[in-house]
Write an enzyme that holds these catalytic residues in place. Sequence first.
Site, PDB file in Angstrom:
ATOM      1  N   GLU A 128     -10.919  -9.694   2.525  1.00 46.53           N
ATOM      2  CA  GLU A 128      -9.471  -9.067   3.548  1.00 46.53           C
ATOM      3  C   GLU A 128     -10.458  -8.828   4.876  1.00 46.53           C
ATOM      4  O   GLU A 128     -11.344  -8.365   4.971  1.00 46.53           O
ATOM      5  CB  GLU A 128      -9.365  -7.814   2.234  1.00 46.53           C
ATOM      6  CG  GLU A 128      -7.612  -7.545   3.996  1.00 46.53           C
ATOM      7  CD  GLU A 128      -6.847  -5.940   2.664  1.00 46.53           C
ATOM      8  OE1 GLU A 128      -7.258  -6.359   1.645  1.00 46.53           O
ATOM      9  OE2 GLU A 128      -6.237  -5.532   3.825  1.00 46.53           O
TER      10      GLU A 128
ATOM     11  N   THR B   7      -8.222   3.594   8.737  1.00 45.14           N
ATOM     12  CA  THR B   7      -9.826   2.597   8.173  1.00 45.14           C
ATOM     13  C   THR B   7      -9.554   1.118   9.685  1.00 45.14           C
ATOM     14  O   THR B   7      -9.274   0.700   9.870  1.00 45.14           O
ATOM     15  CB  THR B   7      -9.682   2.005   7.011  1.00 45.14           C
ATOM     16  OG1 THR B   7      -8.996   2.704   6.038  1.00 45.14           O
ATOM     17  CG2 THR B   7     -10.983   0.974   6.692  1.00 45.14           C
TER      18      THR B   7
ATOM     19  N   HIS C  23      -3.938  -4.464   7.549  1.00 41.34           N
ATOM     20  CA  HIS C  23      -4.270  -3.464   7.998  1.00 41.34           C
ATOM     21  C   HIS C  23      -3.186  -4.026   9.778  1.00 41.34           C
ATOM     22  O   HIS C  23      -3.070  -4.581  10.453  1.00 41.34           O
ATOM     23  CB  HIS C  23      -4.994  -3.008   9.096  1.00 41.34           C
ATOM     24  CG  HIS C  23      -5.503  -1.871   9.554  1.00 41.34           C
ATOM     25  ND1 HIS C  23      -5.228  -0.410   8.860  1.00 41.34           N
ATOM     26  CD2 HIS C  23      -4.975  -1.021  10.722  1.00 41.34           C
ATOM     27  CE1 HIS C  23      -5.912   0.345   9.190  1.00 41.34           C
ATOM     28  NE2 HIS C  23      -5.548   0.251  10.450  1.00 41.34           N
TER      29      HIS C  23
ATOM     30  N   ASN D  41       1.020  -1.130   0.613  1.00 43.16           N
ATOM     31  CA  ASN D  41      -0.146  -0.232  -0.116  1.00 43.16           C
ATOM     32  C   ASN D  41       1.029   0.987  -0.036  1.00 43.16           C
ATOM     33  O   ASN D  41       1.816   1.171   0.538  1.00 43.16           O
ATOM     34  CB  ASN D  41      -0.954  -0.284   1.603  1.00 43.16           C
ATOM     35  CG  ASN D  41      -2.062   1.463   1.268  1.00 43.16           C
ATOM     36  OD1 ASN D  41      -1.345   2.057   0.748  1.00 43.16           O
ATOM     37  ND2 ASN D  41      -2.753   0.391   1.892  1.00 43.16           N
TER      38      ASN D  41
ATOM     39  N   ARG E 218      -9.281   8.141  -0.693  1.00 40.60           N
ATOM     40  CA  ARG E 218     -10.270   8.470   0.035  1.00 40.60           C
ATOM     41  C   ARG E 218     -11.079   9.514  -0.469  1.00 40.60           C
ATOM     42  O   ARG E 218     -10.730  10.535  -1.457  1.00 40.60           O
ATOM     43  CB  ARG E 218      -9.783   8.381   1.349  1.00 40.60           C
ATOM     44  CG  ARG E 218      -8.977   7.855   1.798  1.00 40.60           C
ATOM     45  CD  ARG E 218      -8.439   8.328   3.498  1.00 40.60           C
ATOM     46  NE  ARG E 218      -9.674   8.187   4.522  1.00 40.60           N
ATOM     47  CZ  ARG E 218      -8.942   7.244   5.550  1.00 40.60           C
ATOM     48  NH1 ARG E 218      -8.046   6.680   5.699  1.00 40.60           N
ATOM     49  NH2 ARG E 218     -10.667   7.338   6.690  1.00 40.60           N
TER      50      ARG E 218
HETATM   51  N1  PXP Z   1      -6.014  -3.525   3.557  1.00 42.60           N
HETATM   52  C1  PXP Z   1      -6.925  -2.517   3.618  1.00 42.60           C
HETATM   53  C2  PXP Z   1      -8.196  -2.306   2.847  1.00 42.60           C
HETATM   54  C3  PXP Z   1      -6.064  -0.814   4.335  1.00 42.60           C
HETATM   55  O1  PXP Z   1      -7.360  -0.547   4.288  1.00 42.60           O
HETATM   56  C4  PXP Z   1      -4.836  -0.469   4.333  1.00 42.60           C
HETATM   57  C5  PXP Z   1      -4.744   0.664   5.126  1.00 42.60           C
HETATM   58  O2  PXP Z   1      -5.188   0.821   5.612  1.00 42.60           O
HETATM   59  C6  PXP Z   1      -4.143  -1.519   4.748  1.00 42.60           C
HETATM   60  C7  PXP Z   1      -4.639  -2.646   4.266  1.00 42.60           C
HETATM   61  C8  PXP Z   1      -2.601  -0.896   5.160  1.00 42.60           C
HETATM   62  O3  PXP Z   1      -2.763  -1.440   6.233  1.00 42.60           O
HETATM   63  P1  PXP Z   1      -1.497  -0.289   6.639  1.00 42.60           P
HETATM   64  O4  PXP Z   1      -0.938   0.786   6.479  1.00 42.60           O
HETATM   65  O5  PXP Z   1      -1.475  -0.446   8.191  1.00 42.60           O
HETATM   66  O6  PXP Z   1      -0.587  -1.458   6.651  1.00 42.60           O
END
Ligand code: PXP
Length: 242
Positions: free
Chosen positions: A154, A104, A193, A10, A48
């Site tokens: 997910e 999120t 996440h 990400n 967003r």
């Molecule tokens: N997956 C989803 C659906 C997300 O919204 C996010 C970001 O909040 C992530 C993965 C990646 O999370 P992080 O940035 O905490 O690694």
Amino acid sequence: MTTPLRLGVNIDHVATIRNARGGDHPDPVRAAEIVARCGGDGITAHLREDRRHIRDEDLRRIQDATDLPLNLEMAATEEMLAIALAHKPHAACIVPEKREERTTEGGLDAAGKHNQLQPIVSRLKDAGIRVSLFIEATERQLDAALQLGAPVVEFHTGAYAHAEGEERARILKQLADMSALAAKNGIEPHAGHGLTYENVQPVAAIPQLAELNIGHYLIGEAIFCGLEPAVLKMRELMDHAR
Ligand code: PXP
């Protein structure tokens, strides 16, 4: 059976730093190119409502710059649906979105929002986009994803990432049980996440999981050691756990 485990990176927070000064640097497209070069399996980006990190024009630029599949995280709104249909990313992950939240903070209430989600899931699927729902690892939410016809879920690993000791072990078991149940029902389970070098391995060891999406920690580590070493180290930890 253990499925191969993909790493989706990400890159939102490269854009967060760029936007802090309003210019073009650092460019999330450059991050996507590095991820492609060093063996990442996909790029994840969350457009967003308030455009606080990725902006509309970044999506096309990312798609043009790499052949990696793009996983577009999006709120279940008409505006985001139109953008997804125009860009046709490989995948769209529907996430809950509140303007005031810092990130999120919880999973999508797929069960409670069935009627709002159904047309959006259907239209994305009709356009050939692989739909994923970002949900808590509970039977209720998984059942809702099944009813909605989502091919992917997910699981939100935020609670796992923040818990310690027995509580972490309990949440991990729940993630493992729900991953097995998803796979048994023909849904491909992903997770993400709050994952870090320290907490990723027990999650990566869940045999049914097919993809982890990791952002904030990797971009943070990249400040100290570079993005390529950070991605390679995460990849290595995931592979070892498998
Ligand atoms: N997956 C989803 C659906 C997300 O919204 C996010 C970001 O909040 C992530 C993965 C990646 O999370 P992080 O940035 O905490 O690694």
